[in-house]
Design a protein around this motif. Structure first.
Motif, PDB file in Angstrom:
ATOM      1  N   ARG A  37       7.531  59.755   3.186  1.00 42.03           N
ATOM      2  CA  ARG A  37       6.728  58.718   2.543  1.00 42.03           C
ATOM      3  C   ARG A  37       6.960  58.697   1.040  1.00 42.03           C
ATOM      4  N   LYS A  38       7.136  59.875   0.447  1.00 40.51           N
ATOM      5  CA  LYS A  38       7.316  59.926  -1.006  1.00 40.51           C
ATOM      6  C   LYS A  38       8.645  59.309  -1.440  1.00 40.51           C
ATOM      7  N   ASP A  39       9.539  59.087  -0.464  1.00 44.42           N
ATOM      8  CA  ASP A  39      10.835  58.499  -0.777  1.00 44.42           C
ATOM      9  C   ASP A  39      10.859  56.993  -0.564  1.00 44.42           C
ATOM     10  N   ARG A  40       9.714  56.399  -0.333  1.00 44.01           N
ATOM     11  CA  ARG A  40       9.672  54.944  -0.188  1.00 44.01           C
ATOM     12  C   ARG A  40      10.197  54.296  -1.452  1.00 44.01           C
ATOM     13  N   LYS A  41      10.985  53.244  -1.219  1.00 37.31           N
ATOM     14  CA  LYS A  41      11.596  52.554  -2.345  1.00 37.31           C
ATOM     15  C   LYS A  41      11.002  51.149  -2.446  1.00 37.31           C
ATOM     16  N   GLY A  42      10.504  50.826  -3.628  1.00 32.74           N
ATOM     17  CA  GLY A  42       9.930  49.506  -3.833  1.00 32.74           C
ATOM     18  C   GLY A  42      11.006  48.447  -3.908  1.00 32.74           C
ATOM     19  N   VAL A  43      10.773  47.309  -3.270  1.00 31.76           N
ATOM     20  CA  VAL A  43      11.729  46.216  -3.327  1.00 31.76           C
ATOM     21  C   VAL A  43      11.174  45.008  -4.074  1.00 31.76           C
ATOM     22  N   ALA A  44       9.881  44.754  -3.964  1.00 32.98           N
ATOM     23  CA  ALA A  44       9.307  43.589  -4.633  1.00 32.98           C
ATOM     24  C   ALA A  44       7.802  43.752  -4.763  1.00 32.98           C
ATOM     25  N   SER A  45       7.253  43.151  -5.806  1.00 31.94           N
ATOM     26  CA  SER A  45       5.804  43.158  -5.978  1.00 31.94           C
ATOM     27  C   SER A  45       5.346  41.809  -6.519  1.00 31.94           C
ATOM     28  N   LEU A  46       4.083  41.483  -6.222  1.00 32.42           N
ATOM     29  CA  LEU A  46       3.506  40.198  -6.641  1.00 32.42           C
ATOM     30  C   LEU A  46       2.075  40.425  -7.072  1.00 32.42           C
ATOM     31  N   SER A  47       1.732  39.882  -8.244  1.00 34.13           N
ATOM     32  CA  SER A  47       0.357  39.953  -8.713  1.00 34.13           C
ATOM     33  C   SER A  47      -0.431  38.795  -8.114  1.00 34.13           C
ATOM     34  N   ILE A  48      -1.491  39.099  -7.388  1.00 37.65           N
ATOM     35  CA  ILE A  48      -2.338  38.055  -6.840  1.00 37.65           C
ATOM     36  C   ILE A  48      -3.048  37.319  -7.980  1.00 37.65           C
ATOM     37  N   THR A  49      -3.289  38.026  -9.085  1.00 39.36           N
ATOM     38  CA  THR A  49      -4.018  37.464 -10.215  1.00 39.36           C
ATOM     39  C   THR A  49      -3.200  36.394 -10.930  1.00 39.36           C
ATOM     40  N   THR A  50      -1.922  36.687 -11.182  1.00 40.99           N
ATOM     41  CA  THR A  50      -1.095  35.791 -11.994  1.00 40.99           C
ATOM     42  C   THR A  50       0.020  35.109 -11.216  1.00 40.99           C
ATOM     43  N   ASN A  51       0.274  35.594 -10.008  1.00 39.88           N
ATOM     44  CA  ASN A  51       1.395  35.137  -9.182  1.00 39.88           C
ATOM     45  C   ASN A  51       2.754  35.522  -9.770  1.00 39.88           C
ATOM     46  N   HIS A  52       2.771  36.407 -10.747  1.00 43.14           N
ATOM     47  CA  HIS A  52       4.028  36.914 -11.257  1.00 43.14           C
ATOM     48  C   HIS A  52       4.644  37.865 -10.241  1.00 43.14           C
ATOM     49  N   THR A  53       5.969  37.935 -10.277  1.00 46.75           N
ATOM     50  CA  THR A  53       6.697  38.770  -9.331  1.00 46.75           C
ATOM     51  C   THR A  53       7.646  39.709 -10.056  1.00 46.75           C
ATOM     52  N   TYR A  54       8.067  40.727  -9.322  1.00 50.38           N
ATOM     53  CA  TYR A  54       9.028  41.691  -9.867  1.00 50.38           C
ATOM     54  C   TYR A  54       9.853  42.207  -8.709  1.00 50.38           C
ATOM     55  N   TYR A  55      11.175  42.348  -8.936  1.00 44.21           N
ATOM     56  CA  TYR A  55      12.075  42.764  -7.873  1.00 44.21           C
ATOM     57  C   TYR A  55      12.913  43.960  -8.304  1.00 44.21           C
ATOM     58  N   ASP A  56      13.236  44.782  -7.322  1.00 42.81           N
ATOM     59  CA  ASP A  56      14.266  45.783  -7.551  1.00 42.81           C
ATOM     60  C   ASP A  56      15.596  45.048  -7.697  1.00 42.81           C
TER      61      ASP A  56
END
Length: 126
Positions: free
Chosen positions: A44-63
């Motif tokens: 589990r500690k080796d999970r790699k993030g691929v994308a995230s989204l702020s519900i507040t602003t709808n901004h996104t971020y990608y690996d």
């Protein structure tokens, strides 16, 4: 808080899948949802993030490794955060998890996330 992933399956390299993270139990739109993948045999500690989204602003971020191929989006009607994955590669074979983080920071570090779903399996054949 409950997060439930769905949409995984078997796909050939170059194909597409759309994952969905159903979110419930969060009262205010003050959080972000991230998608992570855990490769076979990894912890589990080796999970790699691929994308995230702020519900507040709808901004996104990608690996960087998925930036041109994956799209994260928010479906307010269904209360889901979806991950459209195009041009999948064999190294995309993994269990995919969504998690929530408050405040809604666009982080891809799994240690920052509070709750997780049970995961959905994606297998990309070559």
């Amino acid at each position: 808080v409950q997060l439930v992933e769905s949409g995984g399956g078997l796909v050939q390299a170059g194909g597409s899948l759309r994952l969905s993270c159903a979110v419930s139990g969060l009262s205010f739109d003050d959080y972000a949802i991230g998608w992570f993948r855990q490769a076979p045999g990894k912890d589990r500690k080796d999970r790699k993030g691929v994308a995230s989204l702020s519900i507040t602003t709808n901004h996104t971020y990608y690996d960087q490794s998925v930036k041109s191929r994956f799209t994260i989006s928010n479906d307010n009607d269904k209360n889901t955060v979806d991950l459209q994955m195009n041009n999948l590669k064999p190294d995309g074979t993994a269990d995919y998890y969504c998690g929530d983080v408050r405040p809604p920071l666009l982080l891809l570090s799994p240690g920052s996330y509070d709750y997780w779903g049970q995961g959905t399996q994606v297998t990309v054949s070559s």
